[in-house]
Design a protein around this motif. Structure first.
Motif, PDB file in Angstrom:
ATOM      1  N   ASP A   1      14.464  13.402 -19.793  1.00 17.94           N
ATOM      2  CA  ASP A   1      15.440  12.380 -20.149  1.00 17.94           C
ATOM      3  C   ASP A   1      14.851  10.993 -19.894  1.00 17.94           C
ATOM      4  N   PRO A   2      14.887  10.088 -20.889  1.00 21.01           N
ATOM      5  CA  PRO A   2      14.265   8.763 -20.728  1.00 21.01           C
ATOM      6  C   PRO A   2      14.864   7.949 -19.580  1.00 21.01           C
ATOM      7  N   THR A   3      16.186   8.017 -19.413  1.00 21.47           N
ATOM      8  CA  THR A   3      16.821   7.251 -18.331  1.00 21.47           C
ATOM      9  C   THR A   3      16.379   7.753 -16.968  1.00 21.47           C
ATOM     10  N   GLN A   4      16.363   9.089 -16.800  1.00 28.87           N
ATOM     11  CA  GLN A   4      15.901   9.646 -15.536  1.00 28.87           C
ATOM     12  C   GLN A   4      14.445   9.309 -15.285  1.00 28.87           C
ATOM     13  N   ALA A   5      13.638   9.351 -16.335  1.00 31.69           N
ATOM     14  CA  ALA A   5      12.224   9.013 -16.178  1.00 31.69           C
ATOM     15  C   ALA A   5      12.057   7.569 -15.705  1.00 31.69           C
ATOM     16  N   ALA A   6      12.884   6.649 -16.261  1.00 29.56           N
ATOM     17  CA  ALA A   6      12.805   5.242 -15.851  1.00 29.56           C
ATOM     18  C   ALA A   6      13.201   5.075 -14.396  1.00 29.56           C
ATOM     19  N   ILE A   7      14.244   5.794 -13.983  1.00 37.96           N
ATOM     20  CA  ILE A   7      14.700   5.714 -12.590  1.00 37.96           C
ATOM     21  C   ILE A   7      13.608   6.207 -11.648  1.00 37.96           C
ATOM     22  N   PHE A   8      13.017   7.365 -11.972  1.00 33.72           N
ATOM     23  CA  PHE A   8      11.971   7.917 -11.114  1.00 33.72           C
ATOM     24  C   PHE A   8      10.745   7.007 -11.091  1.00 33.72           C
ATOM     25  N   ALA A   9      10.477   6.344 -12.190  1.00 33.73           N
ATOM     26  CA  ALA A   9       9.324   5.446 -12.233  1.00 33.73           C
ATOM     27  C   ALA A   9       9.495   4.266 -11.288  1.00 33.73           C
ATOM     28  N   TRP A  10      10.741   3.852 -11.055  1.00 32.49           N
ATOM     29  CA  TRP A  10      11.002   2.714 -10.178  1.00 32.49           C
ATOM     30  C   TRP A  10      11.150   3.099  -8.706  1.00 32.49           C
ATOM     31  N   LEU A  11      11.320   4.391  -8.415  1.00 32.12           N
ATOM     32  CA  LEU A  11      11.585   4.808  -7.033  1.00 32.12           C
ATOM     33  C   LEU A  11      10.501   4.373  -6.043  1.00 32.12           C
ATOM     34  N   PRO A  12       9.194   4.522  -6.352  1.00 28.21           N
ATOM     35  CA  PRO A  12       8.194   4.073  -5.370  1.00 28.21           C
ATOM     36  C   PRO A  12       8.342   2.614  -4.994  1.00 28.21           C
ATOM     37  N   TRP A  13       8.679   1.788  -5.975  1.00 30.19           N
ATOM     38  CA  TRP A  13       8.792   0.353  -5.679  1.00 30.19           C
ATOM     39  C   TRP A  13      10.090   0.022  -4.960  1.00 30.19           C
ATOM     40  N   VAL A  14      11.142   0.777  -5.235  1.00 28.19           N
ATOM     41  CA  VAL A  14      12.384   0.591  -4.485  1.00 28.19           C
ATOM     42  C   VAL A  14      12.178   0.956  -3.014  1.00 28.19           C
TER      43      VAL A  14
ATOM     44  N   LEU B   1       0.833  -1.204   0.000  1.00 28.15           N
ATOM     45  CA  LEU B   1       0.000   0.000   0.000  1.00 28.15           C
ATOM     46  C   LEU B   1       0.868   1.254   0.000  1.00 28.15           C
ATOM     47  N   LEU B   2       2.002   1.193   0.697  1.00 31.92           N
ATOM     48  CA  LEU B   2       2.920   2.333   0.694  1.00 31.92           C
ATOM     49  C   LEU B   2       3.444   2.590  -0.710  1.00 31.92           C
ATOM     50  N   GLY B   3       3.860   1.522  -1.409  1.00 33.22           N
ATOM     51  CA  GLY B   3       4.357   1.686  -2.771  1.00 33.22           C
ATOM     52  C   GLY B   3       3.302   2.257  -3.702  1.00 33.22           C
TER      53      GLY B   3
ATOM     54  N   SER C   1       0.695   4.115  -2.840  1.00 36.73           N
ATOM     55  CA  SER C   1       0.432   5.517  -2.499  1.00 36.73           C
ATOM     56  C   SER C   1       1.549   6.429  -2.992  1.00 36.73           C
ATOM     57  N   MET C   2       2.794   5.968  -2.942  1.00 36.59           N
ATOM     58  CA  MET C   2       3.907   6.769  -3.460  1.00 36.59           C
ATOM     59  C   MET C   2       3.821   6.877  -4.985  1.00 36.59           C
ATOM     60  N   TRP C   3       3.402   5.799  -5.642  1.00 36.70           N
ATOM     61  CA  TRP C   3       3.265   5.818  -7.100  1.00 36.70           C
ATOM     62  C   TRP C   3       2.195   6.803  -7.540  1.00 36.70           C
ATOM     63  N   LEU C   4       1.058   6.802  -6.833  1.00 40.55           N
ATOM     64  CA  LEU C   4      -0.011   7.739  -7.152  1.00 40.55           C
ATOM     65  C   LEU C   4       0.443   9.181  -6.966  1.00 40.55           C
ATOM     66  N   GLN C   5       1.166   9.411  -5.887  1.00 42.85           N
ATOM     67  CA  GLN C   5       1.654  10.768  -5.634  1.00 42.85           C
ATOM     68  C   GLN C   5       2.653  11.201  -6.697  1.00 42.85           C
ATOM     69  N   GLN C   6       3.477  10.256  -7.143  1.00 46.44           N
ATOM     70  CA  GLN C   6       4.473  10.585  -8.171  1.00 46.44           C
ATOM     71  C   GLN C   6       3.798  10.948  -9.491  1.00 46.44           C
ATOM     72  N   LYS C   7       2.625  10.380  -9.752  1.00 48.33           N
ATOM     73  CA  LYS C   7       1.928  10.656 -11.003  1.00 48.33           C
ATOM     74  C   LYS C   7       1.523  12.123 -11.146  1.00 48.33           C
ATOM     75  N   LEU C   8       1.463  12.820 -10.020  1.00 47.96           N
ATOM     76  CA  LEU C   8       1.086  14.227 -10.066  1.00 47.96           C
ATOM     77  C   LEU C   8       2.283  15.142 -10.272  1.00 47.96           C
ATOM     78  N   ASN C   9       3.462  14.598 -10.271  1.00 42.41           N
ATOM     79  CA  ASN C   9       4.675  15.400 -10.428  1.00 42.41           C
ATOM     80  C   ASN C   9       5.136  15.361 -11.883  1.00 42.41           C
ATOM     81  N   PRO C  10       5.841  16.386 -12.330  1.00 45.28           N
ATOM     82  CA  PRO C  10       6.323  16.412 -13.718  1.00 45.28           C
ATOM     83  C   PRO C  10       7.335  15.306 -13.974  1.00 45.28           C
ATOM     84  N   GLN C  11       7.258  14.694 -15.136  1.00 43.80           N
ATOM     85  CA  GLN C  11       8.176  13.628 -15.498  1.00 43.80           C
ATOM     86  C   GLN C  11       9.437  14.204 -16.144  1.00 43.80           C
ATOM     87  N   PRO C  12      10.620  13.671 -15.800  1.00 42.11           N
ATOM     88  CA  PRO C  12      11.848  14.147 -16.432  1.00 42.11           C
ATOM     89  C   PRO C  12      11.800  13.923 -17.938  1.00 42.11           C
TER      90      PRO C  12
END
Length: 609
Positions: free
Chosen positions: A540-553, A523-525, A527-538
């Protein structure tokens, strides 16, 4: 995202799925039990602190005869005559050898959440497991020597009282045979405070000089030492209004003091102070009388691995036929907020509430805990109290949050114009900054206004985290269903489909528990993923991929934290997401939660007249 990054992420996800399926189909077997294994505690300690090695039993020996920690302690307790302690909060005994308070357990607290679990042991005698005790005595001065004053091994006799209760104090007596008669009266209240009155009667014909003292000694480090940066464990002391916290590592790095014959720090206290050892939930503290000057001492005897705190009172002179007397207190028990507050406010112990580790932001942590404590009393469920506290904090901070999210939405509205400026400026950074400032000025936007409110919220959220982590009220507090202890990690696990399959969950703290997480981390992951969806995406494709994985990490990293902390984070993330989503919608920004965030904004048209 290029093919290489896409393949890496896909390979990682598939690997995790394969591992999950493997452990579901072939759960790890229980580790075999070695019938000849001995307990982890492989050394006894005698009264001098020297180690007595135990050897493994020969093959075929009945391992029931191998000393356990409990058995070792029981053997040590039987080695001296004792006076029983029995109060509503405490049970244990006082040893007549040295008059030590070295056997003390907390009747209202158990080691685990099981109903038949043993109660928490705070103090233990030498010779047993983890010796930890308080003792009192007199230091000789003038013409006296150590044989003429009581010390750590003095054979006291019981003069009055049969057992120590809140209604019946006990008095010990020792005659040195050279004109001095020593008495020690021990009283205790219904909670955790002992009152120690030491007297010396001079029946001789010459004046004597001597100094009373109290000691709390701990042999080795506690087994349950957490070593977590947010929590202080070790020496805690108050010196004339100043709080000092000395970790065990810092004690072993003190300077060697020749007079003490140990690593030591000697600090004079003019009026008010106390000193002792604090654990996460328990504490043992020496407390001289109000306004009583004394010397506060922290020592470490490296040869015996003994940590020691002392309260040394000034030398007194006792004339022939006279009696000298001094009274001090000893707190030994649970760090209950209400109990410690009452000792401070009604008992006159200077700033005793500071013995609870409130942290750097104590001016926020204290009122926040007060609110959580009262919410728990009102609701009757600590988990719901945490959610209610989070809701109240978010409501108080809503004006700041509104300004922050509105500013973020306004900045995103200018994103197309900013991209055009970047294209026109190219590599000319000066021109880029100049045109950006002109855009901000024209549109009346301050890019820093969205960051400042968030920065102001950081101390508040850290204080709430501190409250949930360190306070006793969270210990073994149930929530709902499988969450029976909010101070422990979530016991559910993917490995048994959260209890649907007949496999045990991994042992808390193990590598398996970190990988196969429970419901709250999931549930924490989310909720963090939903919150991240409201933030601007980088961009750069590599940075975007890293940020996409952060909630699950972070989901895996924080999965082993206390359940109460996860309840707070989930509630906070959910409320933050809700606030941010509504505010952005009101400013014309439409985030797509299940796709890429739209980069365009729909400006509202003026109402038709």
């Amino acid at each position: 995202m290029d093919d290489q990054n896409r393949n890496l992420i896909l390979a990682t996800a598939l690997s995790m799925v394969v591992i999950l399926v493997w452990f579901l189909l072939f759960p790890p077997p229980e580790p075999p039990v070695d019938p000849n294994a001995i307990p982890a505690e492989t050394a006894l300690q005698d009264g001098t602190g020297e180690n007595i090695a135990l050897t493994p039993p020969p093959a075929g020996t009945d391992t029931a005869t191998v000393p356990t920690e409990t058995a070792m302690t029981e053997v040590a307790l039987d080695e001296s005559a004792r006076i029983q302690i029995e109060t509503p909060s405490l049970e244990g005994s006082i040893s007549l050898r040295g008059g030590r308070i070295d056997d003390l357990s907390l009747r209202e607290y158990r080691e685990t959440i099981e109903e038949d679990a043993p109660i928490v042991r705070l103090l233990a005698p030498t010779g047993g497991a983890e010796p930890y005790y308080a003792l009192y005595g007199w230091a000789p001065a003038g013409d006296l020597d150590f044989e003429e004053v009581p010390g750590a091994d003095t054979p006291w006799q019981l003069e009055s009282g049969e057992r120590l209760t809140p209604e019946t104090p006990v008095t010990l007596i020792w005659d040195n045979g050279a004109g001095l008669v020593f008495r020690r009266t021990v009283a205790v209240d219904e909670n955790y405070m002992f009152r120690i009155t030491q007297t010396v009667e001079n029946t001789g014909d010459t004046e004597v000089r001597l100094a009373p003292y109290g000691i709390v000694a701990r042999h080795g480090l506690p087994d349950d030492l957490q070593n977590f940066f947010i929590l202080h464990e070790g020496v805690v002391r108050k010196v004339d209004g100043q709080l000092d916290e000395i970790g065990y590592d810092n004690v072993t790095e003190l300077d060697f003091v020749e007079r003490e014959r140990a690593l030591a720090e000697v600090v004079p206290v003019e009026q008010n102070g106390w000193i002792g050892f604090t654990d996460k939930y328990w504490m043992t503290t020496l407390i001289p009388g109000d306004g009583q000057p004394f010397t506060s001492v922290t020592r470490y005897v490296a040869s015996a691995d003994i940590y020691q705190t002392e309260a040394r009172l000034p030398v007194i002179s006792v004339a022939p036929g006279a009696t000298g007397e001094v009274t001090t207190q000893l707190f030994a028990g649970a760090k209950e907020w209400e109990t410690i507050r009452d000792y401070q406010n009604e008992g006159g112990i200077d700033r005793f509430i500071d013995s609870i580790d409130w942290g750097w932001f104590y001016f926020l942590t204290k009122p926040m805990f007060w609110l959580l404590h009262n919410l728990n009393l009102l609701i009757g469920n600590m988990g719901l109290a945490i959610i209610a506290l989070t809701l109240i904090v978010k409501a108080v901070l809503f004006p700041l949050a509104y300004k922050s999210y509105a500013s973020m939405a306004r900045m995103r509205e200018l994103q197309p114009e900013m991209e055009k400026i970047k294209e026109r400026a190219g590599d000319d950074r000066q021109k880029l900054q100049q045109e950006m400032m002109e855009l901000y000025k024209k549109e009346k936007v301050n890019p820093a206004s969205g960051c400042l409110p968030i920065l102001l919220q950081i101390p508040i959220f850290f204080s709430l985290y501190k409250v949930i982590f360190v306070t006793l009220e969270l210990r073994q507090a149930p929530f709902f269903g499988w969450l029976r202890d909010l101070s422990a990690p979530d016991p559910s696990s993917i490995i048994n489909l959260f209890g649907l399959l007949p496999y045990d969950s991994p042992e808390p703290g193990s590598l398996m528990a970190l990988i196969f997480i429970g419901i709250l981390p999931l549930l924490l992951g989310i909720s963090m993923w939903l919150q991240q969806k409201l933030n601007p995406q980088p961009t750069d494709p590599t940075q975007a991929a890293i940020f996409a994985w952060l909630p699950w990490v972070f989901m895996f990293m924080l999965g082993s934290f206390a359940s109460g902390l996860l309840v707070y984070w989930i509630a906070n993330n959910t409320l933050t997401f809700t606030q941010q989503y509504i505010i952005m919608k009101r400013h014309g920004y439409s985030p797509d939660l299940f796709g890429n965030i739209r980069s365009s904004f729909r400006r509202k048209k003026p109402d038709a007249k």
